[in-house]
Design an enzyme around this catalytic site. Structure first.
Site, PDB file in Angstrom:
ATOM      1  N   ASP A  73       0.826  -1.324  -0.066  1.00 13.08           N
ATOM      2  CA  ASP A  73       0.051   0.078   0.093  1.00 13.08           C
ATOM      3  C   ASP A  73       0.900   1.176  -0.040  1.00 13.08           C
ATOM      4  O   ASP A  73       2.071   1.365   0.632  1.00 13.08           O
ATOM      5  CB  ASP A  73      -0.624  -0.041   1.287  1.00 13.08           C
ATOM      6  CG  ASP A  73      -1.827  -1.042   1.225  1.00 13.08           C
ATOM      7  OD1 ASP A  73      -2.102  -1.658  -0.007  1.00 13.08           O
ATOM      8  OD2 ASP A  73      -2.766  -1.185   2.183  1.00 13.08           O
ATOM      9  N   TYR A  80     -12.108  -1.388  -0.658  1.00 16.46           N
ATOM     10  CA  TYR A  80     -11.198  -1.663   0.721  1.00 16.46           C
ATOM     11  C   TYR A  80     -11.836  -0.456   1.815  1.00 16.46           C
ATOM     12  O   TYR A  80     -11.955   0.481   1.613  1.00 16.46           O
ATOM     13  CB  TYR A  80      -9.890  -1.308   0.537  1.00 16.46           C
ATOM     14  CG  TYR A  80      -9.062  -1.485   1.515  1.00 16.46           C
ATOM     15  CD1 TYR A  80      -8.585  -2.913   1.959  1.00 16.46           C
ATOM     16  CD2 TYR A  80      -8.324  -0.700   2.358  1.00 16.46           C
ATOM     17  CE1 TYR A  80      -8.016  -3.307   2.863  1.00 16.46           C
ATOM     18  CE2 TYR A  80      -7.227  -1.183   3.211  1.00 16.46           C
ATOM     19  CZ  TYR A  80      -7.365  -2.521   3.672  1.00 16.46           C
ATOM     20  OH  TYR A  80      -6.385  -2.572   4.746  1.00 16.46           O
TER      21      TYR A  80
END
Length: 865
Positions: A106, A323
């Site tokens: 990420d 997400y």
DNA sequence: GCAAGGTC
């Protein structure tokens, strides 16, 4: 150099799968290695980690809390060890022959650290493979392809900033937690914890409680009346005056003045319109969901922060929403709102709403929030549509919230027409002159300015505020925000209105309210405490540690003592400043101005100074904590020996009241078997014992004084209502209404314990035995008197049968994917419980139940096992 | 058995 495949490493499996799909044009195949998916295509492999796969801790010789002085942890080494063995092993295996490694974790600080952890594992087995880093903030074709076309290097300084955080959090948290626990002799499950995030969060709650306790209410009065055009509907108007600064005030702070105003208002029969203000107001649609905004919206639907996140995670893993852990409130450039709306329109629930959005002319420009980050996109539906039977009722409700939020961000603003009317109530000559002394007494305590006058020239001022929805805009697709109208009719200046229903209400200022869970999360976010992924867990942790009880969370005495001890000796651990300083240090490390060693050494130095004071006061701190721990459990004096009666837990895990003098004094009282006891401040006048409330989710109830409950049961005669169906014929056992010392009631056999036949009865209300008889069971019907209306319980055996039938219905809902509505449908099809479901033929059942396929049934059956 | 941060 090795000529093996190229290895791509992501932070999670989901990201690995989607990146493999994008880069391979959906041709990648998946293979399991050590329980981990490895995606493979044209000379490339991709593996997803599970966040951090290594963890920081002290070496094993520091494990024993008694052997190691907490102060020794300050300078103890901190080691990294694999926590996800399977993933680490798979990673090593794949890295060994890789020709190139690409870190695609990420795009945030923690992602950089996770990337560095992967890098180090790769280096252990492959010294010279080139390692690149790619960064993208949403997993879309454009972003991902662009990132892989422009690879970069790992940012070791940013990762080091994260490592400094890990070390500082561990040393401070572990050393202080062990110190407090040891000083209070609280070992095992009941240790006393503190940390950089939980400390200040707990202090927020404790500080608010202190404000509430210190609050001194003030009396004030408010005057209202109803105005109406002749023949028209009345509407509410409120009295107000102007203060020195020209601001409107409604609260009157003096009773005598309120009385005089009340008389003056009573004397007025009518009011003349003095001012009409009409304007339109736009009401902008909401901004995209980040985690905090989502938790807050779900909170207003009744979900706890923890529950909301767990539902969102379920929807994410199933592929229906993006997400759920994100700070971002700005959709990425390559999100095509029209396309997504189009996809959502296939779901009948949203059909009409999506159509209305696509009808408009011109491009759809979604709203944007203030927070734009690189971590993940805001939470929105993916366009993959669940069918209603795929989701439980709660999942569906949360999914619908996320879809509607997305639609709302694409919708038009709403417009309101606000109409404000000021009228002067003019009765007989008003007796209140602008007397300077009288006015001074009326100063608003929370307001420096006093009233300039109380009555205008033409009479008492009354105002009414109306609002009408001109354009519903986003409210049409997002019903979670109020769109209620308040109707005030059209009037003109000079018009006379009738005045009726005058009322003066005596009120008191209220203490500040406790933080609810979502409010607390917002406060944490504002102070940068915790992250989007941890804030709700920190709150759960405070419950686990017995620092807070009930909802909204209310601090225990233990929590107050922990905060007090910390404030005195280790203020940093309950202060927001610790996080603020850490953020500054991490920024400095990331910018290359400081390094890991310097920052952690400074922090250790600070911590050892804290311990200098703390060690001397070990006993005082421990005593204070122990006293508070006991206070949280103390009900009042034992009637037999005078020591304290405490809430205790039996070996079986149930709660009871026992004497602190045990084993010398064996006095006990039972508590209800359901729920966790919460001691209230209210005490019983007869026994001087605190009242008990049982926390059991929706079934939470007040038990009251446990001594009174036991006495009532002892005094009550059992009331015989018939023959026991189990042993009546053989042994003459009879059924009777019995009251237990724990406060519950039941219908049970008089030969108990030789016969343990029993039927449940409701906890609340008086039970009346009626003349009506159940023919099947030869028992009288029962009637329950609670509240205003008595209700018929009927025959206790029939009642119990119906109850278990309902239970079986809700038992079905324990199967993942079955909600209330589906359980209803299944029951109609003759499936009463989980056993029925398991033995049903999937094809037959699918044919009987609307909207359910045989595969869904097989899925349920698998999950039921 | 300690923290906080990832993820499931």
């Amino acid at each position: 150099m090795s000529r093996g495949p190229e290895l791509i490493i992501t932070e999670k499996d989901n990201a690995a799968r989607r990146i493999a799909d994008i880069l391979s044009g959906e041709s990648a195949t998946a293979e399991r290695m050590n329980d981990v998916n490895v995606y493979e295509w044209g000379g490339k492999r991709c593996i997803g980690l599970s966040g951090h796969v290594v963890g920081v801790d002290f070496p094993a010789e520091y494990n024993d809390w008694r052997d190691v002085e907490p102060v020794e942890l300050i300078d103890a080494p901190v080691t990294k060890t694999p926590t996800q063995e399977g993933i680490v092993a798979a990673l090593r295996r794949l890295a060994r022959n890789a020709s190139r490694v690409v870190i695609a974790t990420d795009y945030d600080r923690e992602g950089e650290l996770i990337g560095k952890e992967a890098y180090e594992l790769v280096r252990e087995v492959n010294e010279d493979v080139p390692v690149d880093r790619v960064r993208f903030s949403s997993i879309t074709e454009n972003e991902v392809k662009k990132a892989f076309a422009n690879p970069d290097d790992l940012d070791f300084e940013l990762a080091a900033a994260g490592e400094a955080r890990q070390t500082i959090d561990l040393t401070w948290g572990a050393a202080l937690t062990r110190f407090l626990s040891l000083s209070a002799r609280q070992m095992g499950d009941d240790f006393i914890s503190v940390g950089r995030v939980q400390g200040p969060t707990l202090k927020l709650i404790v500080d608010r409680e202190r404000e509430i306790q210190a609050f001194d209410p003030e009396s004030y009065w408010e005057l209202t009346g109803e105005l109406a055009k002749s023949g028209g509907d009345p509407f509410e108007a409120r009295y107000f005056y102007l203060n020195d600064e020209g601001n409107e005030r409604e609260r009157v702070w003096d009773e005598a003045v309120a009385d005089t105003l009340t008389e003056a208002l009573a004397a007025a029969e009518a009011a003349t319109v003095d001012d009409v203000d009409r304007r339109t107001q736009t009401d902008d649609p909401p901004t995209p969901f980040n985690t905090t905004a989502f938790i807050r919206a779900a909170g207003s639907l009744g979900y706890s922060a923890q529950r909301a996140m767990s539902l969102a995670e379920d929807l994410y893993t199933a592929g229906y929403v993006t997400y759920p852990r994100t700070d971002n409130t700005v959709y990425p450039d390559d999100l095509e709102p029209e396309e997504l709306i189009e996809e959502l329109s296939a779901a009948s629930t949203f059909g009409a709403d999506t159509a209305s959005l696509l009808d408009g002319d011109g491009d759809i420009e979604p709203t944007e929030g203030d927070e734009e980050t690189t971590d993940h996109p805001p939470i929105h539906p993916t366009g993959e549509l669940p069918s209603a039977s795929d989701l439980s009722d709660d999942e569906w409700e949360v999914y619908e919230l996320i879809v509607r939020r997305f639609l709302a961000t694409c919708a038009d603003p709403a417009t309101w027409e606000r109409l404000r009317v000021v009228a002067l109530a003019n009765g007989e000559a008003t007796p209140i002159a602008a007397d300077a002394d009288g006015l001074a007494a009326l100063r608003d305590p929370e307001d420096a300015a006093g009233p300039a006058d109380l009555v205008a020239d033409g009479g008492l001022r009354l105002k009414a505020n109306g609002k009408r929805l001109l354009e519903a805009g986003y409210h049409d697709v997002y019903p979670y925000r109020s769109s209620d109208e308040r109707i005030v009719p059209d009037v003109e200046v000079g018009e006379t209105l009738s005045l009726s229903d005058r009322a003066t209400e005596a009120k008191e200022t209220q203490p500040p309210r406790r933080y609810g869970q979502s409010r607390l999360i917002e406060e944490m976010e504002k102070r940068q405490l915790g992250t989007k992924a941890t804030r709700h867990r920190t709150i759960e942790k405070l419950y686990d540690r017995n620092y807070v009880e009930s909802d909204p969370p209310r601090p225990t005495r233990l929590a107050e003592a922990v905060v007090e001890a910390a404030e005195e000796f280790a203020d940093r651990i309950v202060s927001e400043e610790m996080t603020a300083q850490l953020e500054r240090d991490m920024a400095a490390i990331a910018a290359g101005e400081k390094d890991y060693d310097e920052v952690t050494a400074d922090s250790r130095e600070l911590l050892s100074r804290v311990f200098d004071d703390l060690t001397e006061s070990r006993e005082a701190v421990g005593d204070h904590l122990q006293t508070s721990l006991k206070a949280d459990k103390t009900l009042g004096p034992c009637p037999e020996c005078g020591s304290d009666l405490l809430v205790r837990k039996s070996r079986q895990g149930s709660y009871f009241v026992g004497c602190d003098g045990y084993p010398d004094c064996e006095y006990t009282l039972p508590l209800p078997s359901t729920g966790k006891p919460l001691l209230l401040d209210e005490t019983c006048e007869d026994h001087d014992l605190r009242h008990v409330k049982m926390l059991a989710g929706r079934k939470t109830f007040v038990h009251g004084c446990p001594q009174c409950k036991a006495d009532e049961a002892d005094e009550q005669e059992d009331e015989v209502i018939g023959l026991c169906p189990d042993c009546g014929e053989e042994h003459g056992g009879e059924l009777a209404i019995k009251r237990l010392r724990s406060g519950s009631r039941l219908v049970g056999c008089t030969r108990y314990p030789d016969c343990d036949y029993s039927l449940p009865l409701p906890r609340r209300g008086e039970i009346e035995v009626t003349d009506e008889t159940c023919e099947e069971h030869d028992l009288p019907h029962l009637r329950v008197h609670s509240g205003d209306d008595p209700w018929e319980l009927g025959c206790p055996i029939c009642n119990y049968r119906e109850f278990t039938a309902r239970q079986e219905g809700s038992e079905l809902q324990t199967v993942e994917g079955i909600g209330e509505k589906t359980a209803e449908k299944l029951k109609d099809a003759g499936v009463g419980g989980v056993d029925d479901l398991k033995s049903a033929d999937p094809d037959d059942l699918a044919a009987d139940v609307d909207g359910v396929g045989a595969d869904t049934v097989r899925d349920w059956q698998a999950k039921a096992d």
